[in-house]
Design a protein around this motif. Structure first.
Motif, PDB file in Angstrom:
ATOM      1  N   ALA A 244      43.934  38.530  33.471  1.00  0.00           N
ATOM      2  CA  ALA A 244      42.920  39.073  32.570  1.00  0.00           C
ATOM      3  C   ALA A 244      41.531  38.568  32.943  1.00  0.00           C
ATOM      4  O   ALA A 244      40.563  39.339  32.960  1.00  0.00           O
ATOM      5  N   ARG A 245      41.432  37.288  33.254  1.00  0.00           N
ATOM      6  CA  ARG A 245      40.129  36.718  33.621  1.00  0.00           C
ATOM      7  C   ARG A 245      39.593  37.351  34.908  1.00  0.00           C
ATOM      8  O   ARG A 245      38.396  37.611  35.037  1.00  0.00           O
ATOM      9  N   ALA A 246      40.487  37.594  35.860  1.00  0.00           N
ATOM     10  CA  ALA A 246      40.054  38.128  37.146  1.00  0.00           C
ATOM     11  C   ALA A 246      39.599  39.576  37.058  1.00  0.00           C
ATOM     12  O   ALA A 246      38.753  40.018  37.853  1.00  0.00           O
ATOM     13  N   ARG A 247      40.140  40.332  36.101  1.00  0.00           N
ATOM     14  CA  ARG A 247      39.896  41.779  36.070  1.00  0.00           C
ATOM     15  C   ARG A 247      38.977  42.236  34.943  1.00  0.00           C
ATOM     16  O   ARG A 247      38.497  43.375  34.966  1.00  0.00           O
ATOM     17  N   MET A 248      38.675  41.380  33.971  1.00  0.00           N
ATOM     18  CA  MET A 248      38.023  41.878  32.755  1.00  0.00           C
ATOM     19  C   MET A 248      36.584  42.349  32.996  1.00  0.00           C
ATOM     20  O   MET A 248      36.069  43.158  32.223  1.00  0.00           O
ATOM     21  N   ALA A 249      35.944  41.871  34.063  1.00  0.00           N
ATOM     22  CA  ALA A 249      34.564  42.300  34.351  1.00  0.00           C
ATOM     23  C   ALA A 249      34.472  43.221  35.557  1.00  0.00           C
ATOM     24  O   ALA A 249      33.368  43.579  35.990  1.00  0.00           O
ATOM     25  N   GLN A 250      35.602  43.636  36.102  1.00  0.00           N
ATOM     26  CA  GLN A 250      35.602  44.473  37.295  1.00  0.00           C
ATOM     27  C   GLN A 250      35.057  45.869  36.966  1.00  0.00           C
ATOM     28  O   GLN A 250      35.447  46.473  35.967  1.00  0.00           O
ATOM     29  N   PRO A 251      34.159  46.403  37.771  1.00  0.00           N
ATOM     30  CA  PRO A 251      33.615  47.740  37.485  1.00  0.00           C
ATOM     31  C   PRO A 251      34.712  48.805  37.505  1.00  0.00           C
ATOM     32  O   PRO A 251      35.666  48.723  38.285  1.00  0.00           O
ATOM     33  N   PHE A 252      34.567  49.795  36.621  1.00  0.00           N
ATOM     34  CA  PHE A 252      35.513  50.919  36.615  1.00  0.00           C
ATOM     35  C   PHE A 252      34.764  52.197  36.274  1.00  0.00           C
ATOM     36  O   PHE A 252      33.659  52.168  35.733  1.00  0.00           O
TER      37      PHE A 252
END
Length: 286
Positions: free
Chosen positions: A228-236
């Protein structure tokens, strides 16, 4: 079997403690993400079962990280109706044809994420008792709409480490069980990338089986929080969101048609809102 009063209380208290720790960890995750809006908080409400017992329903909606997450704890008791007893007897649960009294306690969690790159996840652990038998069940499985092999590997590696001290074959056996259990026959595919699943678990050693069940519960946050920490700010983009909503449709189909816990909760009269908290807030079907 009547001598398990102390053990039942110990199990119910531990499941509730695990619920408290997970709720706190997820609110801390919300606080740590400097995204738009206010950090999410769980709405907590009691649940009741008319025939005996109840629980705590904790649901967060519209958070920075979680679009919807439920973390429920319950302790219920009463008598099993004929349909539930027949279903348990059909899967080989011992002693279910006699005294219909039952007791059950556990924690159930489902998280649907804001970011399509962050995987949805499910976890539960529970203890079930009747005068003729007791057993544990549970597991966890990862449900990404956009799979990252390194995320899948981390999730499975953490669960493997939790299983290994309790049985050399536990991880592979329960991983295979999850692959079978979390399969959607009418779609011809799994609902996610698996995890572990076990049920009717009774080796004859209550303390050892409870220790294993606790290990599975303890493994959940280390297995999931880093993802969750690694992906929560990833652009989509819009296509990523569309893939997420369609994948959620699969999740909803599984939980409404096949999930054993959903069926048991509704058939035994538990709070329907709590039972169905696992459903996603928004979904699509192609």
């Amino acid at each position: 079997m009547e001598m398990l009063d102390t053990e039942r209380r110990e199990a119910a208290n531990w499941f509730r403690t695990l619920r408290d720790r997970i709720v706190a960890a997820f609110e801390e995750l919300e606080d740590s993400f400097g995204g738009d809006g206010t950090a999410g908080r769980f709405e907590v409400s009691p649940t009741t079962r008319p025939d005996g017992g109840g629980g705590i329903m904790s649901v967060m909606r519209g958070g920075r990280v979680f679009e919807k997450i439920g973390v429920n704890w319950s302790e219920v008791h009463g008598t099993l109706n004929p349909r539930a007893r027949t279903a348990m007897a059909a899967r080989g649960v011992p002693g279910i044809d006699g005294d219909p009294r039952f007791w059950a306690s556990g924690i159930s969690l489902v998280a649907h994420m804001q970011n399509p790159h962050a995987p949805a996840v499910h976890m539960n652990t529970r203890m079930f008792w009747t005068p003729g038998a007791w057993w544990f069940g549970g597991g966890a499985d990862l449900n990404p709409c956009i799979e990252y092999p390194e995320d899948t590997a981390h999730f499975h590696d953490t669960l493997r480490a939790a299983c290994e001290p309790y049985g050399a074959d536990y991880y592979q056996r329960f991983r295979d069980w999850a692959d079978e259990y979390f399969f959607i026959p009418h779609r011809g595919r799994a609902r996610g990338v698996g995890g572990i699943f076990f049920d009717d678990h009774n080796t004859g050693d209550w303390a050892a089986d409870f220790a294993f069940t606790k290990a599975v519960g303890e493994a959940f946050l280390p297995a999931f929080l880093p993802l969750a920490r690694a992906r929560m700010a990833q652009p989509f983009d819009a296509d990523d969101r569309e893939a997420q909503l369609v994948h959620r449709g699969l999740y909803a189909e599984y939980n409404l048609v096949y999930d054993r816990g959903t069926k048991f909760g509704l058939e035994t009269g538990h709070d329907a809102t709590a039972v169905l908290m696992s459903l996603p807030p928004v979904a699509k079907w192609p």
